[in-house]
Design an enzyme around this catalytic site. Structure first.
Site, PDB file in Angstrom:
ATOM      1  N   ASP A   1       0.816  -1.226   0.000  1.00 48.08           N
ATOM      2  CA  ASP A   1       0.000   0.000   0.000  1.00 48.08           C
ATOM      3  C   ASP A   1       0.849   1.275   0.000  1.00 48.08           C
ATOM      4  O   ASP A   1       0.314   2.376   0.148  1.00 48.08           O
ATOM      5  CB  ASP A   1      -0.980   0.005   1.176  1.00 48.08           C
ATOM      6  CG  ASP A   1      -0.300   0.011   2.531  1.00 48.08           C
ATOM      7  OD1 ASP A   1       0.804  -0.556   2.656  1.00 48.08           O
ATOM      8  OD2 ASP A   1      -0.853   0.594   3.482  1.00 48.08           O
TER       9      ASP A   1
ATOM     10  N   ARG B   1       5.422   1.795   3.425  1.00 45.66           N
ATOM     11  CA  ARG B   1       6.736   1.375   3.946  1.00 45.66           C
ATOM     12  C   ARG B   1       7.833   1.565   2.909  1.00 45.66           C
ATOM     13  O   ARG B   1       7.563   1.527   1.704  1.00 45.66           O
ATOM     14  CB  ARG B   1       6.720  -0.104   4.323  1.00 45.66           C
ATOM     15  CG  ARG B   1       5.772  -0.429   5.432  1.00 45.66           C
ATOM     16  CD  ARG B   1       5.878  -1.888   5.797  1.00 45.66           C
ATOM     17  NE  ARG B   1       5.023  -2.154   6.937  1.00 45.66           N
ATOM     18  CZ  ARG B   1       5.246  -3.089   7.844  1.00 45.66           C
ATOM     19  NH1 ARG B   1       6.299  -3.879   7.718  1.00 45.66           N
ATOM     20  NH2 ARG B   1       4.426  -3.259   8.848  1.00 45.66           N
TER      21      ARG B   1
ATOM     22  N   THR C   1       3.608   1.334  19.105  1.00 43.57           N
ATOM     23  CA  THR C   1       3.660   0.893  17.708  1.00 43.57           C
ATOM     24  C   THR C   1       2.364   1.237  16.976  1.00 43.57           C
ATOM     25  O   THR C   1       1.275   1.030  17.504  1.00 43.57           O
ATOM     26  CB  THR C   1       3.880  -0.628  17.679  1.00 43.57           C
ATOM     27  OG1 THR C   1       5.161  -0.886  18.240  1.00 43.57           O
ATOM     28  CG2 THR C   1       3.811  -1.177  16.269  1.00 43.57           C
TER      29      THR C   1
HETATM   30  C1  VG1 Z   1       3.351  -3.718  12.197  1.00 38.79           C
HETATM   31  C2  VG1 Z   1       4.570  -2.894  12.542  1.00 38.79           C
HETATM   32  C3  VG1 Z   1       4.148  -1.492  12.910  1.00 38.79           C
HETATM   33  C4  VG1 Z   1       3.335  -0.878  11.750  1.00 38.79           C
HETATM   34  C5  VG1 Z   1       2.170  -1.774  11.420  1.00 38.79           C
HETATM   35  C6  VG1 Z   1       1.377  -1.282  10.233  1.00 38.79           C
HETATM   36  O1  VG1 Z   1       2.504  -3.802  13.317  1.00 38.79           O
HETATM   37  O2  VG1 Z   1       5.293  -3.489  13.585  1.00 38.79           O
HETATM   38  O3  VG1 Z   1       5.292  -0.735  13.196  1.00 38.79           O
HETATM   39  O4  VG1 Z   1       2.849   0.390  12.108  1.00 38.79           O
HETATM   40  O5  VG1 Z   1       2.645  -3.091  11.130  1.00 38.79           O
HETATM   41  O6  VG1 Z   1       2.175  -1.140   9.086  1.00 38.79           O
HETATM   42  P1  VG1 Z   1       2.476  -5.089  14.285  1.00 38.79           P
HETATM   43  O7  VG1 Z   1       1.391  -4.823  15.263  1.00 38.79           O
HETATM   44  O8  VG1 Z   1       2.264  -6.258  13.411  1.00 38.79           O
HETATM   45  O9  VG1 Z   1       3.828  -5.145  14.917  1.00 38.79           O
HETATM   46  V1  VG1 Z   1       1.473  -1.274   7.563  1.00 38.79           V
HETATM   47  O10 VG1 Z   1       2.628  -0.975   6.453  1.00 38.79           O
HETATM   48  O11 VG1 Z   1       0.689  -2.638   7.741  1.00 38.79           O
HETATM   49  O12 VG1 Z   1       0.173  -0.139   7.529  1.00 38.79           O
HETATM   50 CO    CO Z   2       1.792  -0.699   4.567  1.00 39.82          CO
END
Ligand code: VG1
Ligand code: CO
Length: 600
Positions: free
Chosen positions: A290, A293, A357
């Site tokens: 999306d 990242r 996070t």
């Molecule tokens: C993960 C990452 C977090 C990030 C999230 C959404 O979450 O660790 O840093 O903000 O994904 O990223 P979790 O809870 O799995 O650790 V994205 O690119 O999915 O919007």
């Molecule tokens: Co993302």
């Protein structure tokens, strides 16, 4: 033509609790009868008085089921009294683009159809994120509201026969129950590209990429991993900045990402790493499904950790025209992110914040004019130009700094480490474990570390010893509205500044994922440039340490496998702390795993 809405009875699902960023499940779960309908109705209901006459932005990352869901959402918006839906052409919009368009069009909010960096396809993942008026992910009070609505939902509203062709740009007006309803199908990239042109100096970027004043062209390789950034990347890097056609790859958004796992890290973007290793390109970047990242690589695949990337950007923000206008208000990072940016904040004397996070916690600080730049260790970097992390923005920010400093990526990092010291960082992910055993592990760990005698404990691993300075389950108080977010991850902070963090992921689509983060700071010049050591020496040392441990523990030697591919210097420097982390958590006992699924 006059359309009529219908009210369809439904029964609630009990598993529609949004996680770190939206609701993510297998496509087959979303395809169950009424599953997507219920969740969308809950989002719309959560708008309460703002629903009638609202304007919503809608788009997704092009994965399987995005188009079906987008068409369904349009039918439901029509029935629920939404005034206007602004949807990306073919249903495509990157997450940062949605954030920008919400702000630009003063919309009530936005619905983003993506499971981000999770794989796509009929048997893979889908997801729905809801962003609010400020352009950022819905904060906890709203996602809790959405969840509470889902568990007691009895019906949803839909206009069954309203079909909108989202493959053709234009304005479509309908009359629904006597009210006007409009769908505007917009160019997916235009608004975002013009925002980037306001933030950066595109002519200096073009000079860098094409070469000028006797300078050789700076060769970039941008990999969109067949996610949504493809069309944005082609427009910006090829058309606007003059990169060659073969400088951009995997730029066609595909429903299954062409079988790729659209997660820009050293494992899943190995194709980019291998290409950069050939030494032809000066700069490499990859983005997730999306587009929020990013992974940044220098010549010969020199890897920039996301925590370092944030710090280097922070130290050079003055090169970016946008910040010369807005000023630099503050920096922030998520709690598990290594502390490199902390020292830059200190040096340039701006506000600094540590948040849980998930990007939603940065938004309030930006809205309060306290924050300009922030990031997460999970390959997320962004600024207050939108309220989401932004992959393409991060790559352009790096290029703008390179254009001004006239240094390579590696030179920028080395001079940064010499000035500020270096944080070594690694993250171990144990994916798809048994949820109950992981919950037990977390509870046990919390009990151990929060016992009153734990602080002051000396933990010894071979000749290295660490004294516990603080141990807790991280609790965040939002400095703007005072809201409290508790239990955001177990922290072990040691007297020398090293840290071990353990938390459960909130983005998986099934089972539990354990994340162990290890971070340590070094000022010693010999250790700083550990990367310069021969790779094989590092690996040999590491293999010795690890296999010795395994011999002692009498465990399978397969454990050393994943080490080969990663961030070798960090693995060597952090080996004692990594072992301590594996011991304190008793991760092998609780997960039954000898090795993590992914190491970054
Ligand atoms: C993960 C990452 C977090 C990030 C999230 C959404 O979450 O660790 O840093 O903000 O994904 O990223 P979790 O809870 O799995 O650790 V994205 O690119 O999915 O919007
Ligand atoms: Co993302």
């Amino acid at each position: 033509m006059e359309f009529r809405s219908s009210v369809v009875p439904t029964t609630p699902f009990d598993d529609q609790k949004p996680g770190t960023s939206g609701l993510r499940k297998k496509v087959t779960v979303f395809q169950q009868q009424n599953y997507t309908e219920n969740f969308v109705q809950a989002i719309l209901d959560s708008l309460r008085d703002d629903l009638k006459g609202s304007v919503l932005i809608l788009g997704g990352d092009g994965r399987y089921y995005v188009k079906d869901a987008a068409k369904l959402i349009i039918k439901m918006c029509a029935a629920n009294g939404v005034k206007r839906v602004i949807v990306g052409h073919h249903g495509l919009l990157s997450t940062p683009a949605v954030s920008h368009i919400i702000r630009k069009r003063n919309a009530t909010g936005g619905i983003i159809l993506t499971a981000s960096h999770n794989p796509g396809g009929p048997d893979k993942d889908f997801g729905i994120k809801f962003n609010t008026r400020n352009g950022g992910p819905a904060p906890d009070n709203i996602t809790t509201d959405i969840f509470n609505i889902t568990v007691s939902l009895e019906s949803y509203k839909i206009v069954h026969d309203l079909e909108c062709d989202i493959d053709a740009q234009g304005d479509y007006a309908y009359s629904v129950d006597g009210n006007e309803f409009t769908v505007e199908v917009i160019d997916s990239v235009a608004d975002y590209v013009s925002l980037m042109k306001q933030i950066f100096d595109f002519s200096s970027l073009r000079n860098l990429l094409e070469g000028s004043e006797g300078q050789k062209p700076f060769k970039v390789l941008i990999n969109s991993l067949n996610g949504v950034t493809g069309p944005y990347v082609r427009q910006i890097f090829v058309k606007e900045l003059g990169a060659s056609e073969d400088g951009v790859v995997n730029t066609e958004p595909l429903e299954d990402f062409g079988g790729l796992h659209p997660d820009p890290n050293l494992t899943y973007a190995a194709e980019l790493v291998d290409a950069l290793k050939e030494g032809i390109h000066d700069f490499g970047a990859a983005f997730d499904g999306d587009g929020d990242r990013n992974m940044i690589l220098g010549k010969n695949a020199f890897f920039v950790t996301p925590s370092d990337s944030l710090a280097v950007l922070g130290a050079h923000l003055h090169h970016i025209p946008y910040f010369r206008t807005t000023g630099v208000k503050g920096f922030a990072r998520s709690m598990p992110t290594a502390g490199a940016i902390d020292r830059v904040a200190n040096a340039v004397a701006v506000n600094f914040y540590e948040v849980p996070t998930g990007w939603k916690y940065f938004g309030a600080l930006m809205d309060a004019n306290r924050l300009s730049l922030c990031g997460e260790e999970s390959f997320g970097t962004g600024s207050d130009h939108v309220r989401e992390k932004d992959g393409i923005w991060a790559a352009l920010a790096w290029l703008q700094i390179i254009a001004c400093e006239k240094k390579s990526v590696e030179e920028l990092l080395v001079s940064h480490w010499r000035k500020f010291g270096r944080n070594f960082f690694t993250r171990y992910d144990y994916e798809n474990c048994d949820a109950e055993s992981c919950a037990t592990m977390m509870n046990k760990l919390e009990q151990i570390v929060t016992s009153p005698v734990y602080v002051g404990t000396k933990i010894i691993h071979r000749n290295k010893s660490y004294v516990v300075k603080l141990a807790d389950n991280f609790c965040y108080e939002d400095p703007v509205d005072g809201s409290i977010t508790a239990r955001q991850g177990i922290r072990l902070l040691f007297a020398d500044g090293s840290r071990i963090i353990v938390r459960l992921s909130g983005t998986g689509s099934s089972g539990a994922t354990v994340r162990i983060y290890v971070d340590s700071y070094e000022k010693d010049e010999n250790v700083l440039l550990e990367d310069a050591q021969d790779f094989y020496v590092c690996f040999f040392l590491l293999a010795c340490i690890v296999s010795f441990d395994l011999l002692v523990r009498n465990e399978v030697v397969e454990y050393q496998k994943p080490f080969i591919q990663y961030n070798t210097a960090s693995q060597v420097v952090l080996a004692p702390l990594i072992n301590i982390a594996l011991d304190v958590t008793e991760i092998r006992v609780h997960t039954g795993r000898d090795a993590p699924t992914v190491i970054t």
